[in-house]
Design a protein around this motif. Structure first.
Motif, mmCIF file in Angstrom:
data_model
loop_
_atom_site.group_PDB
_atom_site.id
_atom_site.type_symbol
_atom_site.label_atom_id
_atom_site.label_comp_id
_atom_site.label_asym_id
_atom_site.label_seq_id
_atom_site.Cartn_x
_atom_site.Cartn_y
_atom_site.Cartn_z
ATOM 1 N N UNK A 116 -36.974 -0.568 -27.924
ATOM 2 C CA UNK A 116 -37.943 -1.674 -28.327
ATOM 3 C C UNK A 116 -37.955 -2.966 -27.419
ATOM 4 N N UNK A 117 -36.779 -2.925 -26.656
ATOM 5 C CA UNK A 117 -36.685 -3.784 -25.676
ATOM 6 C C UNK A 117 -37.654 -3.681 -24.479
ATOM 7 N N UNK A 118 -37.732 -2.448 -24.058
ATOM 8 C CA UNK A 118 -38.760 -2.003 -23.025
ATOM 9 C C UNK A 118 -39.990 -2.077 -23.602
ATOM 10 N N UNK A 119 -40.516 -1.594 -24.670
ATOM 11 C CA UNK A 119 -41.737 -1.721 -25.159
ATOM 12 C C UNK A 119 -42.225 -3.233 -25.141
ATOM 13 N N UNK B 173 -44.071 7.936 -28.486
ATOM 14 C CA UNK B 173 -45.612 7.627 -28.996
ATOM 15 C C UNK B 173 -45.440 8.046 -30.624
ATOM 16 N N UNK B 174 -44.773 9.121 -30.716
ATOM 17 C CA UNK B 174 -44.945 9.640 -32.219
ATOM 18 C C UNK B 174 -44.264 8.336 -33.131
ATOM 19 N N UNK B 175 -43.241 8.163 -32.483
ATOM 20 C CA UNK B 175 -42.403 6.943 -33.329
ATOM 21 C C UNK B 175 -43.307 5.655 -33.569
ATOM 22 N N UNK B 176 -44.350 5.552 -32.737
ATOM 23 C CA UNK B 176 -45.198 4.468 -32.833
ATOM 24 C C UNK B 176 -46.327 4.941 -33.828
ATOM 25 N N UNK C 209 -54.624 0.611 -26.169
ATOM 26 C CA UNK C 209 -54.517 0.548 -27.566
ATOM 27 C C UNK C 209 -55.461 1.466 -28.501
ATOM 28 N N UNK C 210 -54.823 2.304 -28.810
ATOM 29 C CA UNK C 210 -55.492 3.605 -29.748
ATOM 30 C C UNK C 210 -54.916 3.483 -31.098
ATOM 31 N N UNK C 211 -55.835 3.666 -32.188
ATOM 32 C CA UNK C 211 -55.450 3.756 -33.419
ATOM 33 C C UNK C 211 -54.814 4.833 -33.940
ATOM 34 N N UNK D 140 -45.177 -1.567 -36.448
ATOM 35 C CA UNK D 140 -46.618 -1.586 -35.871
ATOM 36 C C UNK D 140 -46.914 -2.487 -34.753
ATOM 37 N N UNK D 141 -46.365 -3.790 -34.751
ATOM 38 C CA UNK D 141 -46.610 -4.844 -33.753
ATOM 39 C C UNK D 141 -46.436 -4.286 -32.381
ATOM 40 N N UNK D 142 -45.221 -3.109 -32.006
ATOM 41 C CA UNK D 142 -45.080 -2.767 -30.639
ATOM 42 C C UNK D 142 -46.330 -1.994 -30.120
ATOM 43 N N UNK D 143 -47.044 -1.612 -31.082
ATOM 44 C CA UNK D 143 -48.415 -0.610 -30.389
ATOM 45 C C UNK D 143 -49.284 -1.819 -29.637
#
Length: 191
Positions: free
Chosen positions: A68-71, A102-105, A124-126, A115-118
């Motif tokens: 989370x920190x790095x994202x 990616x799967x976790x997001x 940005x892909x849905x 979801x805000x981390x996306x």
């Protein structure tokens, strides 16, 4: 098809569209040719798989915090994974693959990462698409199966002496769009 019916491993592999070595491996793992039973092997496979497994970020809170920190710092999942391998080379529980991040997001049912981390991702892909999603090969060009080079096609096509041949150009545009300009030669031109 089954071993009990004395069908060869290669025939079984062909009918299942698998490699003969895969079939042989499965048979040997589950007792060998004499003891193999498909129903027992399948039950054992499900038991070994232990699905659904808990996600790595769900059970490893320190790892989740680092990800989370790095994202939030706009690091890509590939950078995070590489950094973790360098930072924690001997701690396998502190390493994670980019695809797992990616799967976790993207898989919302997991509810692992906000979801805000996306929005922190560079692209940005849905929906997350696999690397094999595109029809393009490694060089970026469209793969044509069983294609014939123009200089190797029969001369009667270039001369348009026989009706019924197709003439087509494929135009590739942006955003994986394509347009086909096909023309059918209905009759031979007057000579």
């Amino acid at each position: 098809m089954s071993l009990a019916a004395n069908i060869a491993i290669r025939q079984i592999a062909c009918s299942l569209r698998r490699s003969p070595s895969t079939i042989s491996w499965d048979i040997n793992k589950n007792g060998g040719i004499g003891k193999y039973r498909a129903i027992v092997a399948e039950a054992a496979a499900w038991k070994r798989a232990k699905r659904p497994k808990p996600a790595k970020l769900a059970i490893n809170i320190p790892l989740k915090s680092l990800v989370i920190e790095k994202l939030q710092l706009k690091w890509s999942p590939e950078q995070i994974s590489g950094w973790l391998k360098i930072e924690f080379p001997f701690l396998k529980n502190m390493q994670i693959s980019p695809e797992t991040i990616y799967k976790s997001l993207y898989i919302r049912s997991r509810e692992l990462l906000d979801i805000a981390l996306m929005n922190s991702l560079r692209r940005a892909h849905k929906i997350r698409q696999s690397k094999r999603h595109s029809r393009r090969d490694d060089r970026g060009s469209i793969s044509i199966v069983n294609g014939i080079f123009l200089h190797k096609r029969p001369s009667e096509i270039d001369e348009r002496s026989i009706s019924g041949h197709w003439d087509s150009d494929l135009i590739s545009g942006s955003g994986n769009t394509h347009s086909d300009t096909s023309n059918l030669l209905l009759q031979a031109p007057d000579l």
